[in-house]
Design an enzyme around this catalytic site. Structure first.
Site, PDB file in Angstrom:
ATOM      1  N   PRO A 183       0.817  -1.220   0.000  1.00  8.36           N
ATOM      2  CA  PRO A 183       0.000   0.000   0.000  1.00  8.36           C
ATOM      3  C   PRO A 183       0.851   1.270   0.000  1.00  8.36           C
ATOM      4  CG  PRO A 183       0.269  -0.744   2.227  1.00  8.36           C
ATOM      5  CD  PRO A 183       1.098  -1.672   1.372  1.00  8.36           C
ATOM      6  N   LYS A 208       4.687  -5.440  -6.259  1.00  4.57           N
ATOM      7  CA  LYS A 208       3.826  -4.468  -6.954  1.00  4.57           C
ATOM      8  C   LYS A 208       3.493  -3.384  -5.938  1.00  4.57           C
ATOM      9  CE  LYS A 208       0.027  -3.174  -7.773  1.00  4.57           C
ATOM     10  NZ  LYS A 208      -0.396  -1.807  -7.380  1.00  4.57           N
ATOM     11  N   GLU A 286      -2.649  -8.571   5.443  1.00  8.49           N
ATOM     12  CA  GLU A 286      -2.661  -7.593   6.535  1.00  8.49           C
ATOM     13  C   GLU A 286      -3.614  -6.503   6.087  1.00  8.49           C
ATOM     14  OE1 GLU A 286      -2.439  -4.532   8.236  1.00  8.49           O
ATOM     15  OE2 GLU A 286      -0.378  -4.181   7.606  1.00  8.49           O
ATOM     16  N   CYS A 320      -3.150   1.490   9.271  1.00  8.57           N
ATOM     17  CA  CYS A 320      -4.181   0.481   9.544  1.00  8.57           C
ATOM     18  C   CYS A 320      -4.299   0.198  11.042  1.00  8.57           C
ATOM     19  CB  CYS A 320      -3.925  -0.784   8.738  1.00  8.57           C
ATOM     20  SG  CYS A 320      -2.228  -1.289   8.813  1.00  8.57           S
ATOM     21  N   GLU A 418     -13.371   1.971   8.857  1.00 10.60           N
ATOM     22  CA  GLU A 418     -12.026   2.505   9.056  1.00 10.60           C
ATOM     23  C   GLU A 418     -11.964   3.914   8.452  1.00 10.60           C
ATOM     24  OE1 GLU A 418      -8.991   0.299   6.957  1.00 10.60           O
ATOM     25  OE2 GLU A 418      -7.653   0.497   8.661  1.00 10.60           O
ATOM     26  N   SER A 478       4.558  -0.617  16.873  1.00  8.94           N
ATOM     27  CA  SER A 478       5.223  -1.371  15.795  1.00  8.94           C
ATOM     28  C   SER A 478       6.731  -1.497  16.029  1.00  8.94           C
ATOM     29  CB  SER A 478       5.012  -0.669  14.460  1.00  8.94           C
ATOM     30  OG  SER A 478       3.638  -0.577  14.192  1.00  8.94           O
TER      31      SER A 478
HETATM   32  P1  ADP Z   1      -6.373   1.751  -0.941  1.00  6.30           P
HETATM   33  O1  ADP Z   1      -7.824   1.793  -1.289  1.00  6.30           O
HETATM   34  O2  ADP Z   1      -6.073   2.339   0.366  1.00  6.30           O
HETATM   35  O3  ADP Z   1      -5.481   2.252  -2.016  1.00  6.30           O
HETATM   36  P2  ADP Z   1      -6.032  -0.933  -1.765  1.00  6.30           P
HETATM   37  O4  ADP Z   1      -6.293  -2.190  -1.022  1.00  6.30           O
HETATM   38  O5  ADP Z   1      -6.978  -0.608  -2.863  1.00  6.30           O
HETATM   39  O6  ADP Z   1      -6.009   0.229  -0.715  1.00  6.30           O
HETATM   40  O7  ADP Z   1      -4.560  -0.904  -2.345  1.00  6.30           O
HETATM   41  C1  ADP Z   1      -3.472  -1.583  -1.793  1.00  6.30           C
HETATM   42  C2  ADP Z   1      -2.660  -2.198  -2.903  1.00  6.30           C
HETATM   43  O8  ADP Z   1      -3.490  -3.112  -3.604  1.00  6.30           O
HETATM   44  C3  ADP Z   1      -2.142  -1.223  -3.952  1.00  6.30           C
HETATM   45  O9  ADP Z   1      -0.881  -1.679  -4.379  1.00  6.30           O
HETATM   46  C4  ADP Z   1      -3.161  -1.344  -5.066  1.00  6.30           C
HETATM   47  O10 ADP Z   1      -2.669  -1.025  -6.342  1.00  6.30           O
HETATM   48  C5  ADP Z   1      -3.466  -2.816  -5.003  1.00  6.30           C
HETATM   49  N1  ADP Z   1      -4.767  -3.190  -5.572  1.00  6.30           N
HETATM   50  C6  ADP Z   1      -5.876  -2.441  -5.697  1.00  6.30           C
HETATM   51  N2  ADP Z   1      -6.879  -3.157  -6.245  1.00  6.30           N
HETATM   52  C7  ADP Z   1      -6.377  -4.387  -6.466  1.00  6.30           C
HETATM   53  C8  ADP Z   1      -6.912  -5.603  -7.004  1.00  6.30           C
HETATM   54  N3  ADP Z   1      -8.171  -5.690  -7.419  1.00  6.30           N
HETATM   55  N4  ADP Z   1      -6.089  -6.681  -7.066  1.00  6.30           N
HETATM   56  C9  ADP Z   1      -4.818  -6.614  -6.640  1.00  6.30           C
HETATM   57  N5  ADP Z   1      -4.262  -5.511  -6.115  1.00  6.30           N
HETATM   58  C10 ADP Z   1      -5.028  -4.410  -6.034  1.00  6.30           C
END
Ligand code: ADP
Length: 516
Positions: A183, A208, A286, A320, A418, A478
Site C-alpha cells: 500500500p 507491486k 494484513e 491500519c 475505518e 510497531s
Molecule cells: P487503498 O484503497 O487504500 O489504495 P487498496 O487495497 O486498494 O487500498 O490498495 C493496496 C494495494 O493493492 C495497492 O498496491 C493497489 O494497487 C493494489 N490493488 C488495488 N486493487 C487491487 C486488485 N483488485 N487486485 C490486486 N491488487 C489491487
C-alpha cells in the site's frame, strides 16, 4: 514492434529526461541517483512493453513528480518468469543463509546511508511529514537488518521417532516465488517487511507497489541493485490503478508464484484470498482495522492523551493500526476531550517537506472525499463536532482539519468503518463490560489500545480484547521484533518477529526408514 521498441528504449529515455527535470525542480538534487522512472525486472531497468506510463503526484500541491511504467500482465509475466528462473535455474533456493544475510546487510547499510534522500522522495509522493518519513525509514530499514539476522536461524528439527529403525527430520525450505502487493501509507516499510523476510528465507520476489507511491519503492530497489542482489531475485513492477486488478489476479493465479503477501484494504484482501483459492496458494493478508482506544477511569490521562495523539495523527490517521474508535469512560470523558483538544489545536499543518509540520495532506481525492463524507454522515445523524470537521482548502485540495467528533452512535460510518483520516471519534461508556462489548462488536481485529492503571483490569482486558495486537498504556506499538498481524477479517499470518519468515517457508518432513 515500433511501439515495443519505443516502449523499451526511446520512450524511456525521453521520459527519463522529463522525470529528471521535474523531480530536479521539486526535490533536492542530491536525491537524483535514487529517482527511477523504470521498473526493475531480471536485474534490468525497463519500461512497460506497451510503452505506457502514469504520473506520480505530490499530494501536498498535486504537482507531477515524475512518471513510471504502467505495466500490465505481459510485463508482470516477465517479472514472474525472471523470479522463477532465479529461484530454480539460477539456484537462488540453494544459496546459503549466510550469503543471503550478507546481501541483506549490505542492502541495510545502503538504506541507512541514503536515509535522507529516501525520506525526501517519500514525503514528496506520500505527503507524510519529513520527520515521519525518517521515522518510517528507521522502521523499514530495521526489517532488513532483522531478517538479515533471522536468515541464519531458520532451523529444522530432528524428531524422536516411534520406530528404532527410522530417523525423522523436519526441514524448512523456501516456498518459491512470492508476489508482494503493498500500500501507499508505508511506501518503504511494507516492502521491506515482506521482501526481506522472503529473501532471507531463500525466496525470490515480484513486488507491486501502490500506484500512489512507486518512487520510494524504486529508490529501495536501486539500492538493492547496488547491494548486488542476483538477477531476478528482486523484481518490481509498477502499475496504475487501472491495471492493479489484472496484475493482482495474475500474481494470485500464476502457477509459478507460490505465495502472495498483501497489505491493503479488506475489500481487495478478500478478493485476493478468493483468487488464491484455486491454486491453494499460500497467502498472508494484513488488512484494515477498526482499532478501539479505550481510556478507563484509572488511566493516567496525560499518557492517554499522548498515546491518542501518536496513534491517531501519525501519517494523518492513515495507518491500519490508527485508533479508530475512542471509548472514554464516563468519569474522565470531558477531561480527556478537553486535554486532547488543546494538543490537537497545537498541531502544525502544511506541506510535509516544511520544517516542523506534523499534519500533511491526505493521499488522494478518494481519501479526502471519504473522510469528509464520514464526518457529514455523523453530523447528520446527530453527532457533535467538538473541533475541526472541514477541508482546509487554504492549504491545498487534500488537507482535512484535525477533528474531534463525540456522541457517536453505532449507525454512523465513523463508528463502523475505518476512517483513515485525522478524525478522533469518541464514544462514552459507563462500565468495563460495555466497553468490551463495543470494542469487540466488529469483524475487524487488527490493533487495540487501552489505558488503565488497574492491574487486574489490565490482565482482563488484554485477554478479552479481540485484536491481534494490543498497546497497553502505549500508542506506538510497531517494531521489527514484534509479530504484526490481525484476527477476524483483519488478516492472516504475521509479519516481522521470528514468525515473519514462516510465511515464506514450508516444512518438509523427511522419514529415513529401514535403518540398521
Ligand atoms: P487503498 O484503497 O487504500 O489504495 P487498496 O487495497 O486498494 O487500498 O490498495 C493496496 C494495494 O493493492 C495497492 O498496491 C493497489 O494497487 C493494489 N490493488 C488495488 N486493487 C487491487 C486488485 N483488485 N487486485 C490486486 N491488487 C489491487
Amino acid at each position: 514492434m515500433a511501439t515495443l521498441l519505443l516502449g523499451r528504449f526511446a520512450l524511456n529515455r525521453a521520459v527519463n529526461l522529463g522525470l529528471t527535470r521535474m523531480i530536479g525542480n521539486s526535490l533536492n538534487r542530491r536525491t537524483m541517483h535514487l529517482h527511477q522512472n523504470h521498473a526493475f525486472i531480471n536485474g534490468k531497468w525497463v519500461g512497460a512493453r506497451s510503452g505506457l506510463t502514469f504520473d506520480v503526484t505530490n499530494p501536498a500541491n498535486e504537482q507531477v513528480l515524475g512518471t513510471v511504467p504502467d505495466m500490465d500482465i505481459n510485463d508482470v509475466n516477465d517479472a514472474i518468469d525472471a523470479a522463477h528462473n532465479a529461484f530454480y535455474d539460477k539456484k537462488w533456493h540453494n544459496s546459503t543463509a549466510k550469503d543471503r544475510a550478507a546481501l541483506l546487510k549490505k542492502w541495510f547499510q545502503l538504506l541507512e546511508k541514503n536515509r535522507k534522500e529516501i525520506a525526501l522522495i517519500m514525503t514528496a509522493e506520500s505527503g507524510k511529514p519529513i520527520a515521519e518519513s525518517e521515522g518510517e525509514i528507521t522502521y523499514g530499514n530495521s526489517f532488513v537488518e532483522w531478517f538479515a539476522e533471522e536468515a541464519r536461524r531458520v532451523y529444522g528439527e530432528i524428531v524422536p521417532t516411534p520406530q528404532s529403525n527410522r530417523q525423522m527430520m523436519l526441514v524448512k525450505q523456501p516456498i518459491g516465488v512470492a508476489g508482494l502487493i503493498t500500500p501507499w501509507n508505508f511506501p518503504h516499510a511494507m516492502i521491506t517487511r515482506k521482501a526481506s523476510a522472503a529473501i532471507a528465507a531463500g525466496c525470490t520476489v515480484v513486488i507491486k507497489p501502490a500506484e500512489d507511491t512507486p518512487l520510494t519503492a524504486l529508490a529501495l530497489t536501486k539500492l538493492a541493485e547496488e547491494a548486488g542482489f542476483p538477477k531476478g531475485v528482486l523484481n518490481v513492477v509498477t502499475s496504475s490503478r487501472k491495471n492493479a486488478a489484472s496484475v493482482g489476479k495474475l500474481l494470485c493465479q500464476s502457477e509459478k508464484v507460490a505465495a502472495i503477501s498483501f497489505t491493503g484494504s479488506t475489500e481487495v484482501g478478500k478478493l485476493l484470498y478468493k483468487q488464491c483459492a484455486n491454486g491453494i496458494k499460500r497467502i498472508g493478508l494484513e488488512l484494515g482495522g477498526n482499532a478501539p482506544f479505550i481510556v478507563f477511569k484509572s488511566a493516567d490521562l496525560d499518557k492517554a492523551v499522548i498515546g491518542a495523539m501518536n496513534s491517531k495523527f501519525r501519517n494523518c490517521g492513515q495507518t491500519c493500526i490508527s485508533a479508530n474508535r475512542f471509548l472514554i469512560q464516563d468519569e474522565v470523558h470531558d477531561e480527556f476531550i478537553s486535554r486532547l483538544t488543546e494538543k490537537i489545536k497545537a498541531l502544525k499543518i502544511g506541506d510535509g517537506s516544511h520544517d516542523g509540520v506534523q499534519i500533511g495532506p491526505l493521499i488522494n481525492h478518494a481519501q479526502i472525499n471519504k473522510v469528509t463524507q464520514f464526518v457529514e454522515d455523523a453530523k447528520q445523524k446527530g453527532a457533535n463536532v467538538v473541533l475541526g470537521g472541514r477541508q482546509l482548502s487554504e492549504h491545498g485540495a487534500l488537507y482535512f482539519e484535525p477533528t474531534i467528533v463525540s456522541h457517536l452512535r453505532d449507525d454512523m460510518k465513523l463508528y463502523r468503518e475505518e476512517i483513515f483520516g485525522p478524525v478522533v471519534s469518541i464514544i462514552r461508556f459507563k462500565t468495563e463490560e460495555e466497553a468490551l462489548q463495543i470494542a469487540n462488536a466488529t469483524q475487524r481485529g487488527l490493533a487495540g489500545y487501552f489505558y488503565s492503571n488497574d492491574l487486574n483490569q489490565v490482565f482482563r482486558i488484554s485477554k478479552l480484547l479481540e485484536t491481534g495486537m494490543i498497546g497497553v498504556n502505549e500508542g506506538l506499538i510497531s517494531a521489527a521484533e514484534a509479530a504484526f498481524g490481525g484476527i477476524k477479517e483483519s488478516g492472516i499470518g504475521r509479519e516481522g518477529s521470528k514468525y515473519g519468515i514462516d510465511e515464506y517457508v514450508y516444512i518438509k518432513y523427511l522419514c529415513y526408514g529401514g535403518l540398521e
